[in-house]
Scaffold this motif. Structure first.
Motif, mmCIF file in Angstrom:
data_model
loop_
_atom_site.group_PDB
_atom_site.id
_atom_site.type_symbol
_atom_site.label_atom_id
_atom_site.label_comp_id
_atom_site.label_asym_id
_atom_site.label_seq_id
_atom_site.Cartn_x
_atom_site.Cartn_y
_atom_site.Cartn_z
ATOM 1 N N ASP A 50 0.811 -1.219 0.000
ATOM 2 C CA ASP A 50 0.000 0.000 0.000
ATOM 3 C C ASP A 50 0.845 1.270 0.000
ATOM 4 O OD1 ASP A 50 -2.425 -1.461 0.159
ATOM 5 O OD2 ASP A 50 -2.133 -1.723 2.320
ATOM 6 N N LEU A 51 2.173 1.122 -0.043
ATOM 7 C CA LEU A 51 3.046 2.293 0.067
ATOM 8 C C LEU A 51 2.762 3.334 -1.011
ATOM 9 C CD1 LEU A 51 6.651 1.042 0.957
ATOM 10 C CD2 LEU A 51 5.174 2.548 2.307
ATOM 11 N N LYS A 52 2.717 2.900 -2.238
ATOM 12 C CA LYS A 52 2.537 3.846 -3.344
ATOM 13 C C LYS A 52 1.243 4.627 -3.177
ATOM 14 C CE LYS A 52 2.766 4.015 -8.410
ATOM 15 N NZ LYS A 52 2.980 3.205 -9.642
ATOM 16 N N LYS A 53 0.171 3.922 -2.851
ATOM 17 C CA LYS A 53 -1.130 4.580 -2.674
ATOM 18 C C LYS A 53 -1.096 5.545 -1.489
ATOM 19 C CE LYS A 53 -4.144 2.296 -0.428
ATOM 20 N NZ LYS A 53 -5.094 1.219 -0.024
ATOM 21 N N ASN A 54 -0.554 5.101 -0.366
ATOM 22 C CA ASN A 54 -0.573 5.921 0.841
ATOM 23 C C ASN A 54 0.334 7.139 0.738
ATOM 24 O OD1 ASN A 54 -2.435 4.367 2.249
ATOM 25 N ND2 ASN A 54 -0.870 3.012 3.083
ATOM 26 N N ILE A 55 1.530 6.965 0.170
ATOM 27 C CA ILE A 55 2.451 8.098 0.017
ATOM 28 C C ILE A 55 1.824 9.178 -0.856
ATOM 29 C CG2 ILE A 55 4.615 8.802 -1.090
ATOM 30 C CD1 ILE A 55 5.770 6.084 -0.071
ATOM 31 N N ASN A 56 1.248 8.764 -1.971
ATOM 32 C CA ASN A 56 0.644 9.745 -2.873
ATOM 33 C C ASN A 56 -0.623 10.361 -2.291
ATOM 34 O OD1 ASN A 56 2.148 9.950 -5.582
ATOM 35 N ND2 ASN A 56 2.137 7.752 -5.205
ATOM 36 N N LYS A 57 -1.340 9.608 -1.467
ATOM 37 C CA LYS A 57 -2.522 10.169 -0.809
ATOM 38 C C LYS A 57 -2.131 11.322 0.107
ATOM 39 C CE LYS A 57 -4.351 7.975 2.674
ATOM 40 N NZ LYS A 57 -5.111 6.956 3.472
ATOM 41 N N TYR A 58 -1.064 11.140 0.881
ATOM 42 C CA TYR A 58 -0.663 12.191 1.800
ATOM 43 C C TYR A 58 -0.011 13.372 1.082
ATOM 44 C CZ TYR A 58 -2.125 9.828 5.989
ATOM 45 O OH TYR A 58 -2.897 9.255 6.962
ATOM 46 N N ILE A 59 0.627 13.102 -0.050
ATOM 47 C CA ILE A 59 1.145 14.219 -0.852
ATOM 48 C C ILE A 59 -0.021 15.065 -1.363
ATOM 49 C CG2 ILE A 59 2.241 14.805 -3.050
ATOM 50 C CD1 ILE A 59 4.166 12.463 -2.557
ATOM 51 N N ASP A 60 -1.089 14.410 -1.835
ATOM 52 C CA ASP A 60 -2.276 15.135 -2.304
ATOM 53 C C ASP A 60 -2.902 15.960 -1.181
ATOM 54 O OD1 ASP A 60 -1.984 14.112 -4.852
ATOM 55 O OD2 ASP A 60 -3.415 12.482 -4.572
ATOM 56 N N LEU A 61 -2.961 15.376 0.022
ATOM 57 C CA LEU A 61 -3.527 16.096 1.159
ATOM 58 C C LEU A 61 -2.683 17.319 1.512
ATOM 59 C CD1 LEU A 61 -4.576 13.083 3.409
ATOM 60 C CD2 LEU A 61 -6.113 14.705 2.277
ATOM 61 N N LEU A 62 -1.350 17.160 1.495
ATOM 62 C CA LEU A 62 -0.460 18.276 1.820
ATOM 63 C C LEU A 62 -0.563 19.394 0.787
ATOM 64 C CD1 LEU A 62 2.710 16.278 2.970
ATOM 65 C CD2 LEU A 62 1.283 17.746 4.420
ATOM 66 N N LEU A 63 -0.783 19.022 -0.467
ATOM 67 C CA LEU A 63 -0.889 20.004 -1.549
ATOM 68 C C LEU A 63 -2.319 20.489 -1.756
ATOM 69 C CD1 LEU A 63 1.563 18.423 -4.174
ATOM 70 C CD2 LEU A 63 1.928 20.477 -2.795
ATOM 71 N N ASN A 64 -3.237 19.950 -0.945
ATOM 72 C CA ASN A 64 -4.651 20.352 -1.023
ATOM 73 C C ASN A 64 -5.208 20.185 -2.435
ATOM 74 O OD1 ASN A 64 -7.075 21.288 0.060
ATOM 75 N ND2 ASN A 64 -6.633 23.420 -0.482
ATOM 76 N N ARG A 65 -4.928 19.028 -3.023
ATOM 77 C CA ARG A 65 -5.450 18.726 -4.350
ATOM 78 C C ARG A 65 -6.277 17.451 -4.293
ATOM 79 N NH1 ARG A 65 0.414 17.332 -7.164
ATOM 80 N NH2 ARG A 65 0.658 15.211 -6.326
ATOM 81 N N PRO A 66 -7.135 17.196 -5.297
ATOM 82 C CA PRO A 66 -7.982 16.007 -5.273
ATOM 83 C C PRO A 66 -7.161 14.726 -5.141
ATOM 84 C CG PRO A 66 -8.678 17.499 -7.002
ATOM 85 C CD PRO A 66 -7.388 18.040 -6.484
ATOM 86 N N LEU A 67 -7.659 13.785 -4.351
ATOM 87 C CA LEU A 67 -6.963 12.521 -4.167
ATOM 88 C C LEU A 67 -7.006 11.702 -5.443
ATOM 89 C CD1 LEU A 67 -8.242 11.415 -0.623
ATOM 90 C CD2 LEU A 67 -6.147 12.660 -1.199
ATOM 91 N N ARG A 68 -5.855 11.142 -5.787
ATOM 92 C CA ARG A 68 -5.781 10.279 -6.968
ATOM 93 C C ARG A 68 -6.210 8.867 -6.604
ATOM 94 N NH1 ARG A 68 0.287 11.260 -7.781
ATOM 95 N NH2 ARG A 68 0.020 12.108 -5.687
ATOM 96 N N VAL A 69 -6.856 8.210 -7.528
ATOM 97 C CA VAL A 69 -7.305 6.840 -7.310
ATOM 98 C C VAL A 69 -6.362 5.917 -8.044
ATOM 99 C CG1 VAL A 69 -9.182 5.182 -7.616
ATOM 100 C CG2 VAL A 69 -9.703 7.585 -7.127
ATOM 101 N N PRO A 70 -5.789 4.894 -7.359
ATOM 102 C CA PRO A 70 -4.873 3.961 -8.026
ATOM 103 C C PRO A 70 -5.539 3.270 -9.208
ATOM 104 C CG PRO A 70 -4.827 3.660 -5.652
ATOM 105 C CD PRO A 70 -5.963 4.566 -5.930
ATOM 106 N N ALA A 71 -4.757 3.058 -10.277
ATOM 107 C CA ALA A 71 -5.297 2.391 -11.467
ATOM 108 C C ALA A 71 -5.615 0.948 -11.156
ATOM 109 C CB ALA A 71 -4.287 2.478 -12.606
#
Length: 287
Positions: free
Chosen positions: A266-287
């Motif tokens: 789950d690392l890839k999903k979780n790392i990018n989720k928190y980057i999105d939260l920090l940047l205040n942008r829509p959360l990306r959904v894993p392909a």
């Protein structure tokens, strides 16, 4: 001549004719679980029966985190010098050459930039196989340059720590990297460029005392050893008995030193989720 012969004890194969199982075909976890090496790789190098996270290096982490394993490596030819003319059981340059030959690496960290879930990400990943992932001048310089790249391009930075601490063969030069990397990460913070720190097994010494614990989000893999000094040193210094597992990721999470623990799959999903939260942008959904 037959490849076997009969003895009173039954059929016996001569030693020179025995066919050994190739090394690496099977992996035995510390809990005694046996797993096929190919299955282990498909399971993100996590033992499926007991969830044990096998130590991996930059090659495997880049495969897991970069889209289609596509990335551009940064400063790949930087290598250590011997400013102190250090020698213990062998000369430092000889030790460096041996480590490079054994691992195929130039030093204990690799840095790269690529896409992760469709967005740019800079990753600095340490390799424990290179002199115990020790932090010398090259490690500090490459991490600093990776942070500079992230700062200039406004790209989030991820540092994956796996280290025994400062590199004794470089003494004060190594210790200077704590301040050097910390100062650069402060600049990254001032510019509001996200920095995620991933602590893996083991993260110890000067690495823990600097960049490994300075993330906007500090995360870890399950069961990782994270600490500064070893248990005996801590016990002798404090004069107190220590709680069981006080240097595990789970203990640190419970006491507020980590933000969360993530299974490797789950690392890839979780790392990018928190980057999105920090940047205040829509959360990306894993392909």
């Amino acid at each position: 001549m037959a490849w076997f012969k009969r003895t009173k004890k039954g059929i016996q194969t001569p030693t020179e004719n025995k066919k050994d199982v190739p090394k690496g075909l099977w992996y035995k976890s510390p809990t005694g679980k046996i797993v096929d090496a190919e299955q282990l790789a498909k399971n993100f190098y996590v033992s499926p029966e007991d969830g044990y996270h096998v130590r991996i290096g930059s090659k495997e982490y880049f495969e897991i985190l970069f889209d289609d394993n596509n990335f551009k490596e940064l400063d790949k030819n930087l290598s250590s010098k011997d400013p102190l003319k250090f020698e213990d059981t062998k000369k430092y340059p000889h030790r460096l050459k041996e480590a490079e030959k054994k691992t195929g690496l130039k030093d204990a960290v690799r840095t790269a930039v690529g896409k992760s879930m469709g967005e740019d990400l800079v990753i600095a990943c340490m390799d424990f196989t290179f002199i115990g992932g020790s932090m010398g001048a090259v490690v500090g310089e490459k991490i600093t340059r990776a942070a500079d790249y992230a700062l200039k391009k406004k790209i989030p930075l991820l540092i994956i720590s796996k280290s025994g601490g400062a590199r004794m063969m470089e003494a004060a030069f190594s210790l200077m990297q704590l301040a050097k990397t910390s100062a650069k990460l402060a600049q990254l913070s001032d510019a509001k460029v996200p920095y995620i720190s991933l602590c893996t097994d083991p993260t110890t010494g000067g690495t823990t005392a600097s960049f490994a614990m300075l993330g906007d989000i500090n995360i870890s893999e399950p069961g990782a050893l994270i600490g500064f000094a070893g248990p005996r040193v801590v016990r002798d210094t404090t004069g107190k008995e220590l709680p069981d597992g006080f240097q595990t990721a789970e203990f640190l999470l419970e006491h507020g030193f980590l933000d969360f623990i993530s299974h490797r799959k789950d690392l890839k999903k979780n790392i990018n989720k928190y980057i999105d939260l920090l940047l205040n942008r829509p959360l990306r959904v894993p392909a």
